[in-house]
Design an enzyme around this catalytic site. Structure first.
Site, PDB file in Angstrom:
ATOM      1  CB  VAL A 295      -1.032   0.027   1.324  1.00 15.31           C
ATOM      2  CG1 VAL A 295      -1.817  -1.351   1.358  1.00 15.31           C
ATOM      3  CG2 VAL A 295      -0.207   0.179   2.528  1.00 15.31           C
ATOM      4  CB  SER A 296       0.846   4.243   0.950  1.00 11.25           C
ATOM      5  OG  SER A 296       1.223   5.479   1.115  1.00 11.25           O
TER       6      SER A 296
END
Length: 703
Positions: A295-296
């Site tokens: 994620v991110s």
């Protein structure tokens, strides 16, 4: 993948001792990018484990945090346990009623407390052109099936360390019985105490010996360090900011190397022994399902890895809220519903974060958000916000005669001139109060410009501070725990951003008085300096930068060019989810334009699917607080759903759902537990009015 491609992989990674023949797989060999020894640990799944460090699902959700027997001398096992605890809770909402234990969590779909037995391998690696160590780790659960091998990548989110993706890609992959390969991407804590010389070994313990391998040391001679300390005592250099390597340009390569390390580990464990310490490679890209994930920043890294995957290591991609800086393509536009057509998309991370750092502190006081934004009053003192507005007005950077008018104009600038979604307005204040944009602006300006700690970009340094904001030596207890408690991008775990140019004395940035205004305006002068470097001209006067500032700004622009994503995923099946209310990575500059760029680049060959989740944002951990829980649902749930969809596609040839908007239902109060009603599935056949489409050179997003 063809055998020829596998042979190419073997040669490139240094794994082969012999030729590559159909009837004689090559010998396993440690990749030449691994530096030093590979540390090995086995966890029994009872007293300790891969996923929860022996805490179990209950322990991860409980407070207080696990403690050290000796607070000044924690053991590697204690540091690991606390790092897993903090990294898990930093990304996942563990508050009862928010979905933990029902929709996600170690115990969901697992037995008991969700503890997972297996092996963990940890090492340093480097990339060509840099000698700065990057941490890489492979976890192999006891449930791994060598006859049906699978692997999941887990580069850390944000600037976190090696356990930064333990609760995201780590949890999902380990519960599937897959090997999970992690990398800190050249980020992580990596602190170097310039006063004492202390730095972290790979296991997080501290050493002041220059002879030992550590996660990071500033590139200073003893004399240079002494000179720095004489004028700026008690400061830190930090790995992401001060390595002078622009690590982000290699985030995709870090992921690809982590996959190669994973194959080495798997063949050391399962490859057929030949004697003489030789093993045949029996697990390879041809027979192993590999999903690039996280994620991110970690999600962006896996997308970049897929773009750069010339060897065919990756079978599919499933990521959440990816931080990507797409190549700017003015050949397409973005439109949400019947709203304005967006042409100024694809701004860089440093561009929009420096804008947020300058104007958001004032925008927090706009009537439209002042009282409605959750936690605004808790994190943002109104007096400081008013001072920021006054300073901006005096410099001609906002219009209006009153505080309300000035704050509303600051909000307008962010929404209209910088393409910040109105859906982000209510969450942006808490992120400003947590110094998210400010810390990103400082760290990435240094990283992109390859500046050293000695360059003191915009008169900003890093140090512990006291209650009045003055620099103070860090306590031994706080320094001992940095590996486990820091998110890798100060302010974090007691190390703060210090404005050396503040009026009076060097001061914690949030408490700083700007010399140009003599106001406690969050050190606005320093934030304007960062903004000027990002845009390439003086924010206040509009004039060109000169001297060292011009050189640094040009270097920063070059660093940003190095991290731009191509949008070419080589036809790989890929899915990603993003929350429309993401107030850290504005979707008009990240998720949306990356999808549009991919459609431009790959056209009919594209296999990318984009799911935009309403009432979801970047940091699910905030959903544990009143005011946030009322309005937002966990994006984490949809990230796991995206991984499930990719798994079904790769293993059972299930078609991936079309790109779409998912219309979630907020629960209305923190006392109301989330249910399936709040979290509708990504639809296999979404309604026409929910479909995201790219046509006539426009990305069209339903309202």
């Amino acid at each position: 993948m063809k055998r020829l491609m596998i042979c190419t992989l073997i040669g490139a990674s240094g794994l082969a001792l012999t030729g590559c023949k159909e009837d004689l797989p090559p010998f396993n060999q440690l990749p030449d990018f691994i530096q030093g020894d590979v540390a090995f640990s086995h966890y029994d799944g009872v007293t300790d484990d891969l996923l929860t460090a022996g805490l179990g699902a209950t322990g991860l959700a409980s407070t207080p945090a696990p403690a050290f027997a000796d607070t000044l001398n924690p053991t590697p096992a204690e540091l690991r346990r606390l790092a897993i605890y903090n990294n898990y809770r930093a990304l996942v909402d563990t508050v009862p009623g928010g979905g933990y234990g029902e929709f996600f969590g170690p115990q969901v779909g697992a037995s008991g407390e969700g503890m997972i037995a297996g092996d963990e391998y940890l090492a340093f690696m480097t990339v060509p052109g840099s000698d700065h160590p990057v941490s890489v780790m492979a976890q192999v659960p006891d449930s791994f099936d060598p006859d049906s091998p699978c692997m999941v990548t887990a580069p850390s989110s944000g600037s976190r360390g090696i356990y930064g993706a333990i609760g995201t890609a780590g949890e999902w992959g380990l519960k599937k019985g897959c090997a999970v390969v992690y990398t800190d991407k050249g980020t992580g804590t990596g602190s170097h105490n310039l006063e004492t010389g202390a730095a972290q070994r790979i296991d997080g313990t501290l050493t002041s010996s220059d002879a030992e391998a550590v996660q990071f040391r500033a590139d200073l001679s003893d004399a240079e360090r002494a000179d720095f300390n004489a004028t700026s005592p008690d400061r830190f250099a930090w790995k992401h900011a001060h390595s002078m390597a622009n690590p982000e340009k290699d985030w995709g390569l870090h992921v690809l190397q982590s996959i190669e390390f994973g194959f080495y580990v798997l063949n050391e464990k399962f490859g057929r022994e030949l004697g003489n310490d030789k093993r045949l490679i029996t697990i390879d890209p041809d027979n192993t399902l590999v999903i690039a994930s996280s994620v991110s920043n970690g999600g962006g890294s896996s997308l970049r890895a897929a773009e750069q995957d010339e060897l065919g290591l990756i079978d599919g991609v499933a990521v959440s809220e990816p931080n990507v800086n797409p190549v700017v393509d003015t050949g397409f536009t973005i439109r949400q519903g019947d709203g304005a057509v967006i042409t100024g998309h694809s701004r860089s991370l440093l561009d929009y974060t420096t804008a947020l750092s300058v104007w958001q502190g004032c925008a927090n006081q706009a009537p439209e958000v002042r009282d409605a934004a959750p936690l605004n009053a808790v994190f943002n003192p109104p007096a400081v916000g008013e001072n920021i507005c006054n300073s901006l007005a005096n410099k001609g950077l906002v219009a209006g005669a009153t505080l309300d008018e000035r704050a509303s104009d600051a909000l307008r600038i962010l929404n209209e001139e910088f393409g910040i979604q109105p859906e982000q307005n209510l969450l942006a204040p808490v992120h400003f109060g947590l110094a998210v944009a400010q810390s990103i602006s400082m760290t990435y300006a240094n990283a992109y410009g390859r500046a050293g700690v000695e360059d003191r970009v915009c008169d900003l340094t890093l140090a512990a501070t006291d209650g009045a904001g003055a620099v103070t030596p860090i306590t031994a207890g706080a320094e001992a725990v940095l590996f486990s408690s820091s998110n890798g991008i100060p302010p974090s775990a007691g190390v703060n951003i210090v404005y050396d140019g503040a009026e009076g004395q060097p001061t914690h940035l949030a408490s700083s008085v700007s010399p140009s205004s003599s106001q406690a305006d969050y050190g606005l002068d320093a934030l304007l300096c960062l903004r000027s470097l990002a845009q390439g001209s003086d924010v206040v006067t509009g004039s060109d930068l000169t001297g060292n500032a011009a050189d640094l700004s040009a270097a920063i622009a070059g660093g940003i060019t190095e991290v731009r994503a191509s949008g070419n995923l080589r036809g790989k099946p890929a899915v990603y989810v993003t929350g429309r209310a993401d107030a850290i990575l504005p979707i008009n500059h990240t998720a949306r334009p990356y999808y549009g760029l991919n459609q431009q680049v790959e056209g009919e060959d594209s296999n990318l699917h984009y799911y935009e989740i309403l009432n979801a944002h970047h940091l699910d951990v905030l959903n544990g607080f009143p005011g946030v829980a009322d309005r937002y649902v966990p994006l984490h749930h949809y990230y796991f759903q995206a991984l499930d969809l990719m798994w079904a596609h790769l293993t059972d040839e299930q078609p991936l759902p079309p790109s779409q908007v998912v219309r979630t239902v907020p629960r209305g109060a923190i006392t109301t537990p989330l249910s399936a009603v709040n979290l509708p599935d990504i639809a296999t056949d979404p309604a026409v009015e929910d479909r995201i489409v790219f046509e006539e050179n426009q990305l069209r997003i339903p309202e």
